[in-house]
Design a protein around this motif. Structure first.
Motif, PDB file in Angstrom:
ATOM      1  N   LYS A  56       4.392  36.943  37.737  1.00  0.00           N
ATOM      2  CA  LYS A  56       4.240  37.587  36.425  1.00  0.00           C
ATOM      3  C   LYS A  56       4.104  39.095  36.570  1.00  0.00           C
ATOM      4  O   LYS A  56       4.637  39.857  35.764  1.00  0.00           O
ATOM      5  CB  LYS A  56       3.012  37.020  35.711  1.00  0.00           C
ATOM      6  N   LYS A  57       3.386  39.515  37.612  1.00  0.00           N
ATOM      7  CA  LYS A  57       3.233  40.956  37.876  1.00  0.00           C
ATOM      8  C   LYS A  57       4.604  41.607  38.064  1.00  0.00           C
ATOM      9  O   LYS A  57       4.880  42.685  37.560  1.00  0.00           O
ATOM     10  CB  LYS A  57       2.378  41.164  39.135  1.00  0.00           C
ATOM     11  N   LEU A  58       5.456  40.904  38.836  1.00  0.00           N
ATOM     12  CA  LEU A  58       6.806  41.435  39.068  1.00  0.00           C
ATOM     13  C   LEU A  58       7.602  41.501  37.762  1.00  0.00           C
ATOM     14  O   LEU A  58       8.347  42.440  37.523  1.00  0.00           O
ATOM     15  CB  LEU A  58       7.553  40.557  40.068  1.00  0.00           C
ATOM     16  N   ARG A  59       7.377  40.505  36.928  1.00  0.00           N
ATOM     17  CA  ARG A  59       8.131  40.430  35.671  1.00  0.00           C
ATOM     18  C   ARG A  59       7.753  41.569  34.725  1.00  0.00           C
ATOM     19  O   ARG A  59       8.589  42.059  33.959  1.00  0.00           O
ATOM     20  CB  ARG A  59       7.883  39.086  35.003  1.00  0.00           C
ATOM     21  N   GLU A  60       6.481  42.001  34.794  1.00  0.00           N
ATOM     22  CA  GLU A  60       6.056  43.135  33.965  1.00  0.00           C
ATOM     23  C   GLU A  60       6.822  44.397  34.339  1.00  0.00           C
ATOM     24  O   GLU A  60       7.160  45.213  33.507  1.00  0.00           O
ATOM     25  CB  GLU A  60       4.552  43.373  34.131  1.00  0.00           C
ATOM     26  N   ARG A  61       7.104  44.539  35.650  1.00  0.00           N
ATOM     27  CA  ARG A  61       7.821  45.717  36.137  1.00  0.00           C
ATOM     28  C   ARG A  61       9.323  45.603  35.899  1.00  0.00           C
ATOM     29  O   ARG A  61      10.005  46.587  35.657  1.00  0.00           O
ATOM     30  CB  ARG A  61       7.579  45.855  37.648  1.00  0.00           C
ATOM     31  N   ASP A  62       9.843  44.376  36.035  1.00  0.00           N
ATOM     32  CA  ASP A  62      11.291  44.184  36.076  1.00  0.00           C
ATOM     33  C   ASP A  62      11.651  42.929  35.284  1.00  0.00           C
ATOM     34  O   ASP A  62      11.304  41.823  35.673  1.00  0.00           O
ATOM     35  CB  ASP A  62      11.712  44.029  37.548  1.00  0.00           C
ATOM     36  N   GLU A  63      12.353  43.156  34.159  1.00  0.00           N
ATOM     37  CA  GLU A  63      12.619  41.989  33.299  1.00  0.00           C
ATOM     38  C   GLU A  63      13.735  41.089  33.829  1.00  0.00           C
ATOM     39  O   GLU A  63      14.040  40.066  33.222  1.00  0.00           O
ATOM     40  CB  GLU A  63      12.924  42.434  31.872  1.00  0.00           C
ATOM     41  N   ARG A  64      14.347  41.479  34.953  1.00  0.00           N
ATOM     42  CA  ARG A  64      15.331  40.587  35.569  1.00  0.00           C
ATOM     43  C   ARG A  64      14.658  39.475  36.358  1.00  0.00           C
ATOM     44  O   ARG A  64      15.313  38.588  36.896  1.00  0.00           O
ATOM     45  CB  ARG A  64      16.248  41.377  36.502  1.00  0.00           C
ATOM     46  N   VAL A  65      13.317  39.538  36.439  1.00  0.00           N
ATOM     47  CA  VAL A  65      12.573  38.484  37.126  1.00  0.00           C
ATOM     48  C   VAL A  65      12.179  37.398  36.124  1.00  0.00           C
ATOM     49  O   VAL A  65      11.619  37.695  35.072  1.00  0.00           O
ATOM     50  CB  VAL A  65      11.299  39.052  37.800  1.00  0.00           C
ATOM     51  N   HIS A  66      12.527  36.166  36.422  1.00  0.00           N
ATOM     52  CA  HIS A  66      12.175  35.051  35.554  1.00  0.00           C
ATOM     53  C   HIS A  66      11.281  34.076  36.301  1.00  0.00           C
ATOM     54  O   HIS A  66      11.311  34.025  37.528  1.00  0.00           O
ATOM     55  CB  HIS A  66      13.429  34.317  35.078  1.00  0.00           C
ATOM     56  N   LEU A  67      10.510  33.323  35.536  1.00  0.00           N
ATOM     57  CA  LEU A  67       9.600  32.378  36.172  1.00  0.00           C
ATOM     58  C   LEU A  67       9.640  31.043  35.436  1.00  0.00           C
ATOM     59  O   LEU A  67       9.565  30.989  34.214  1.00  0.00           O
ATOM     60  CB  LEU A  67       8.174  32.944  36.151  1.00  0.00           C
ATOM     61  N   ILE A  68       9.771  29.985  36.207  1.00  0.00           N
ATOM     62  CA  ILE A  68       9.616  28.643  35.649  1.00  0.00           C
ATOM     63  C   ILE A  68       8.511  27.977  36.436  1.00  0.00           C
ATOM     64  O   ILE A  68       8.553  27.938  37.658  1.00  0.00           O
ATOM     65  CB  ILE A  68      10.917  27.832  35.767  1.00  0.00           C
ATOM     66  N   SER A  69       7.510  27.500  35.719  1.00  0.00           N
ATOM     67  CA  SER A  69       6.364  26.920  36.387  1.00  0.00           C
ATOM     68  C   SER A  69       6.305  25.424  36.085  1.00  0.00           C
ATOM     69  O   SER A  69       6.327  25.024  34.931  1.00  0.00           O
ATOM     70  CB  SER A  69       5.104  27.627  35.892  1.00  0.00           C
ATOM     71  N   PHE A  70       6.227  24.604  37.116  1.00  0.00           N
ATOM     72  CA  PHE A  70       6.187  23.148  36.940  1.00  0.00           C
ATOM     73  C   PHE A  70       4.769  22.680  36.582  1.00  0.00           C
ATOM     74  O   PHE A  70       3.789  23.341  36.901  1.00  0.00           O
ATOM     75  CB  PHE A  70       6.617  22.432  38.228  1.00  0.00           C
ATOM     76  N   SER A  71       4.706  21.513  35.977  1.00  0.00           N
ATOM     77  CA  SER A  71       3.402  20.964  35.587  1.00  0.00           C
ATOM     78  C   SER A  71       2.625  20.437  36.798  1.00  0.00           C
ATOM     79  O   SER A  71       1.419  20.255  36.751  1.00  0.00           O
ATOM     80  CB  SER A  71       3.600  19.839  34.578  1.00  0.00           C
ATOM     81  N   ARG A  72       3.336  20.167  37.889  1.00  0.00           N
ATOM     82  CA  ARG A  72       2.694  19.771  39.150  1.00  0.00           C
ATOM     83  C   ARG A  72       3.709  19.984  40.258  1.00  0.00           C
ATOM     84  O   ARG A  72       4.804  20.466  39.998  1.00  0.00           O
ATOM     85  CB  ARG A  72       2.263  18.300  39.103  1.00  0.00           C
ATOM     86  N   ASN A  73       3.363  19.621  41.479  1.00  0.00           N
ATOM     87  CA  ASN A  73       4.297  19.755  42.591  1.00  0.00           C
ATOM     88  C   ASN A  73       5.344  18.640  42.547  1.00  0.00           C
ATOM     89  O   ASN A  73       4.999  17.462  42.655  1.00  0.00           O
ATOM     90  CB  ASN A  73       3.514  19.723  43.921  1.00  0.00           C
TER      91      ASN A  73
END
Ligand code: UDP
Ligand code: MG
Length: 309
Positions: A56-73
């Motif tokens: 998320k920190k990276l995404r604040e700096r650079d909007e080309r960074v995306h994140l998908i977070s799973f509900s578990r492993n």
């Protein structure tokens, strides 16, 4: 401008997330010259550490960074699938976040695509820094697969692979639940260029794979891309029938020629133990395929998303 999606599965990799970003972006200028934009998709595979907040920190700096977070492993296979499914690029590349898939190789890989290949794959030619037992079993696995599967699975192949949208769509069309990406790559085909490099040790943190996990994963691979073990059951059945027949003939002849009195209790026990062992073994193999079929039939989703940015 065209777009290259960089897909990075992460599981408890807080130290590597930004390190990877820095390394990757060293190639930014090279790609810009060719009219290619980069986007980074971090797939957080249910991490328990600060992986998500780092991304998320990276995404604040650079909007080309995306994140998908799973509900578990859900495992790396699921993470790779999610990455491909959510990528928008004309090209996509799968990479480990621990820098074992060197981003410095990307320009060379991309050049091969420009020369008309559909996909550029990588394999390790050395296994430096890996326990010898693990290397030995890995080699055995690839040799076995070569014999029992029609799908090509290259020895030392990494999941580090650059491909065109056409190939990404082909992979996504394979909706199976028991995913073994190394086999899926081979199965879909397309023109693939193989690049070789020396093994690189991971930047920070520890590997998520122990010997037992790898062993189970290899069984998954075999079950997913070969039905040879099922054949084994039939072959052994025939073999033991023939053996039994020969022994019956032997015993009848011996009885007629020498009038042998009743004996051979120990050998009988051994034979019973052995054949029942073989039967259990074969039922086990059958069970493995049945279990896989059961999981496929349920059609559960491959992954579940908790957060998507
Ligand atoms: N990984 C993942 N989910 C898992 C295990 C691993 O997404 O359940 C990711 C991990 O964060 C890394 C990549 O898969 O980016 C390769 O994992 P690792 O380096 O532990 O494997 P190795 O390189 O030792 O085979
Ligand atoms: Mg690694």
């Amino acid at each position: 401008m065209s777009l290259l999606s960089v897909i990075v599965p992460c599981y408890n990799e807080e130290e590597n997330v930004s390190l990877f970003y820095e390394e990757l972006m060293k190639n930014e200028a090279w790609f810009k010259d060719r009219g290619v934009e980069l986007e980074v998709l971090y797939i957080d595979d249910g991490s328990e550490d600060k992986t998500v907040s780092e991304a998320k920190k990276l995404r604040e700096r650079d909007e080309r960074v995306h994140l998908i977070s799973f509900s578990r492993n859900f495992g790396k296979e699921a993470a790779m699938y999610a990455g491909l499914e959510n990528s928008a690029g004309d090209y996509a590349v799968l990479m480990d976040v621990d820098l074992q898939d060197p981003p410095s190789l990307l320009p060379e890989m991309f050049s091969w695509l420009e020369q008309g290949f559909d996909s550029v794959a990588t394999r390790r030619v050395s296994r430096k820094g890996e326990p010898p037992v693990r290397s030995f079993f890995a080699r055995m696995f690839y040799r076995l697969m070569k014999k029992i599967s029609r799908t090509e699975i290259m020895d030392g192949a990494r999941d580090y692979r650059l491909m065109t949208r056409q190939m990404v769509d082909a992979i996504l069309s394979m909706q199976e639940y028991n995913r073994f990406t190394k086999g899926i790559f081979g199965w879909v085909g397309f023109r693939t260029k193989w690049l070789e490099y020396e093994n690189v040790e991971r930047a920070k943190g520890e590997t998520k794979w122990n010997f037992w996990k790898l062993f189970l994963y290899s069984l998954d691979g075999i079950a997913a891309f070969s039905t040879a073990p099922l054949m084994l059951a039939s072959v052994m059945g025939v073999f033991f029938c023939v053996l039994a027949f020969l022994m019956i003939v032997f015993i009848i002849v011996r009885k007629l020629m020498f009038g042998d009195p009743v004996s051979g209790w120990p050998s009988l026990v051994c034979i019973i133990l052995m054949t029942s062992g073989v039967q259990f073994f074969c039922t086990g193999i059958l069970g493995q395929y049945l279990a896989k079929t059961y999981m496929e039939v349920k059609r559960r989703p491959i992954y579940l998303v908790r957060e998507k940015l």
